[in-house]
Scaffold this active site. Structure first.
Site, PDB file in Angstrom:
ATOM      1  CG  HIS A  36     -21.195  -9.278  -8.538  1.00 35.35           C
ATOM      2  ND1 HIS A  36     -21.908  -8.137  -8.265  1.00 35.35           N
ATOM      3  CD2 HIS A  36     -20.116  -9.227  -7.742  1.00 35.35           C
ATOM      4  CE1 HIS A  36     -21.284  -7.448  -7.340  1.00 35.35           C
ATOM      5  NE2 HIS A  36     -20.194  -8.082  -7.006  1.00 35.35           N
ATOM      6  CG  ASP A  76     -24.821  -8.466  -9.228  1.00 36.57           C
ATOM      7  OD1 ASP A  76     -24.862  -9.089  -8.150  1.00 36.57           O
ATOM      8  OD2 ASP A  76     -24.046  -7.523  -9.456  1.00 36.57           O
ATOM      9  CB  SER A 124     -17.733  -5.885  -6.571  1.00 34.49           C
ATOM     10  OG  SER A 124     -18.631  -6.424  -5.695  1.00 34.49           O
TER      11      SER A 124
END
Ligand SMILES: *[C@@H]1O[C@H](CO)[C@@H](O)[C@H](O)[C@H]1NC(C)=O
Ligand SMILES: *[C@@H]1O[C@H](CO)[C@@H](O)[C@H](O)[C@H]1NC(C)=O
Ligand SMILES: *[C@@H]1O[C@H](CO)[C@@H](O)[C@H](O)[C@H]1NC(C)=O
Ligand SMILES: *[C@@H]1O[C@H](CO)[C@@H](O)[C@H](O)[C@H]1NC(C)=O
Ligand SMILES: *[C@@H]1O[C@H](CO)[C@@H](O)[C@H](O)[C@H]1NC(C)=O
Ligand SMILES: CC(=O)N[C@H]1CO[C@H](CO)[C@@H](O)[C@@H]1O
Length: 492
Positions: free
Chosen positions: A460, A435, A173
């Site tokens: 994710h 995601d 991320s």
């Protein structure tokens, strides 16, 4: 941004904490036993927190102020001549669970790596300033964070005789972006990077996020996003008539009677309910359980099951049932839908404040670096009522950052890092098809030594979590592919 472990959700405190792989124990997710407790009772391995001295401002030679940054070490796998792995902390507390489990440790074992994890400044216990005043938050930026990483890397290498070792950065991320940018901006310090589910293009209005949510729901069942849209439209219609507020208060189990005095109030309420779907899509069927996160058995399939259940009544009633299911799952007694409460939480500048777990800091970073606002401005998504203006106004309300300043900051971020135009080598970019963050990610190989690894059907940061027997074959193959790349690169 919904990006709580593995990034980027942004925005609501509740949603927010989902974003980072490292953020747990906040907002909705209170109430589980902490990982440390589990370690202490079940196994004797405890990874002690350690502290590293950093400058407050790396970009001023005249400013000598210092602070202590938290980090963790795992030497169990290290073999002399092996590489050094550095897990980059993100927009929440660094979770020592990652020193014990996670795909990177499997790689470390195979490659004989020494493992570090460095907490990001201003998150967790890494407090560079006495409080979170807007004035002090000036020292919170990805550039300062990269300079922290560089100084940590240099000093630790000297102290432990690892100067000639090959350092590999990991992150998922926002920390995935940092892993790539660390290699990009400090190529002499970082040999290779694994940048999982990382967004590269700063964008004020990230309207594609909810478009991916639509497609991810539709991949379960084509009716599902249509039902969500009908429900959301019906709720928006009801909000126009204050006579419905008593019913809405009951249907969604609100803590106090719904009050809509401004567009911010309705936007906040609608965003919070949409957040149930955003969170579940972003983290669908992942394996965050090892971090101490509970409730991960709520999947896209479960939500679409509720939305398709005619016995519950019209779509509006099913939408309310989803909200109550989420509250039950996370043991939340009632929903606080008041924007003014949120405003007072987000402007509390104390380290003990209600948004100091990361919400105040991360939203500051979105207002001054990234944007990433998951607005309802696209017609190709299911929700209504939280347009870009709602997010932009928060920057002014929380930090006195204007729309012009935000737009300029986002443009400058792209100028500084180059957006998708990454000129570097030995960076791998894994991404998951469901995601929503992949919309700002690297989706194609840039060059042979800047490959993308696409994982159909995962959410994710899926490849970072410990493997499970029920993992999709393509997820297993992606994990294997990444270590083969690392092996190849480390031999060069
Ligand atoms: C985490 O690692 C420990 C030992 O390091 C192992 O016993 C445990 O099964 C692992 N848990 C998961 C979820 O992989
Ligand atoms: C509130 O809900 C009740 C029961 O479902 C319904 O009879 C009533 O018409 C609703 N009131 C409004 C103002 O919509
Ligand atoms: C999720 O797990 C909990 C606890 O194991 C269980 O009570 C609940 O019914 C499960 N929910 C779903 C939707 O499977
Ligand atoms: C900030 O939060 C702390 C802890 O919840 C609280 O004690 C304090 O009163 C709050 N400050 C303001 C100005 O609301
Ligand atoms: C907000 O910013 C403006 C211009 O950037 C400045 O003039 C003003 O004093 C600031 N207000 C506060 C409360 O800091
Ligand atoms: C969803 C997504 O963006 N996937 C991309 C990830 O990377 C591969 C390349 O390996 C692309 O083909 C996918 O489109």
């Amino acid at each position: 941004m919904a990006f709580q472990t593995c990034v980027l959700l942004v925005c609501k405190v509740t949603l927010f904490f989902l974003l980072s792989v490292f953020a747990v124990g906040e907002g909705r997710y209170k109430g589980f036993r902490s990982f440390n407790q589990l370690q202490d009772t079940r196994q004797r391995v405890v990874f002690e927190e350690q502290w590293f001295t950093q400058k407050l401002d790396h970009f001023s030679g005249a400013d000598q102020r210092k602070w202590k940054q938290r980090y963790f070490v795992n030497e169990a796998f290290y073999k002399p001549e092996g590489p050094v792995f550095l897990m980059i902390g993100g927009e929440g507390p660094a979770n020592p669970a990652w020193m014990q489990n996670g795909t990177w440790l499997i790689y470390a074992e195979k490659l004989g790596a020494l493992c570090f994890m460095l907490e990001h400044r201003f998150y967790g216990k890494s407090h560079p300033t006495v409080d979170l005043s807007t004035d002090n938050l000036r020292f919170l930026s990805s550039r300062q964070a990269l300079a922290d990483l560089a100084h940590f890397r240099t000093t630790m290498a000297e102290a432990r005789g690892l100067t000639n070792s090959k350092w590999v950065a990991f992150g998922g991320s926002y920390p995935g972006s940092l892993a790539a940018w660390f290699r990009l901006k400090y190529p002499h310090l970082v040999y290779a990077s694994v940048a999982t589910s990382a967004p590269f293009k700063a964008t004020v209005n990230f309207e594609q996020y909810l478009e991916v949510v639509w497609r991810s729901l539709a991949s379960e069942n084509v009716e599902c996003p249509l039902l969500v849209k009908m429900a959301s439209d019906s709720l928006v219609e009801r909000l126009k008539d204050p006579k419905t507020y008593d019913n809405i208060t009951k249907d969604f189990n609100l803590c106090s009677k719904l009050q809509i005095q401004s567009k911010m109030d309705s936007a906040y309420f609608l965003e919070m309910l949409a957040g149930n779907f955003m969170d579940v899509v972003q983290y669908n069927e992942d394996n965050r359980g090892f971090e101490g996160v509970t409730g991960t058995n709520i999947t896209i399939k479960v939500l679409c099951g509720v939305m398709g259940d005619r016995s519950l009544g019209e779509p509006y009633a099913r939408y309310a049932a989803v909200a109550r299911l989420m509250m039950d799952t996370f043991s939340i007694k009632c929903l606080d839908a008041s924007f003014s409460t949120y405003l007072s939480e987000m402007t509390n500048t104390s380290w003990e404040g209600p948004a100091a777990g990361g919400g105040r800091q991360w939203v500051y970073q979105t207002c001054t670096e990234f944007g990433f606002y998951q607005s309802t401005d696209s017609p190709n998504q299911p929700f209504t009522g939280f347009p870009i203006e709602y997010y932009v106004k928060q920057c002014a309300d929380f930090y006195n950052v204007s729309a012009e300043q935000l737009a300029e900051a986002v443009a400058q971020t792209n100028e500084y890092y180059g957006g998708y135009e990454i000129r570097s080598s030995r960076i791998v970019f894994p991404n998951g098809s469901i995601d929503p963050w992949h919309a700002l990610g690297i989706t194609q190989d840039i060059a042979p030594d800047l490959p993308a690894v696409f994982i159909t059907g995962t959410a994710h940061c899926a490849n970072m979590y410990p493997a499970r027997s029920e993992d999709l074959l393509q997820l297993t193959l992606a994990r294997d592919h990444i270590i083969l790349l690392l092996q190849k690169w480390l031999k060069q």
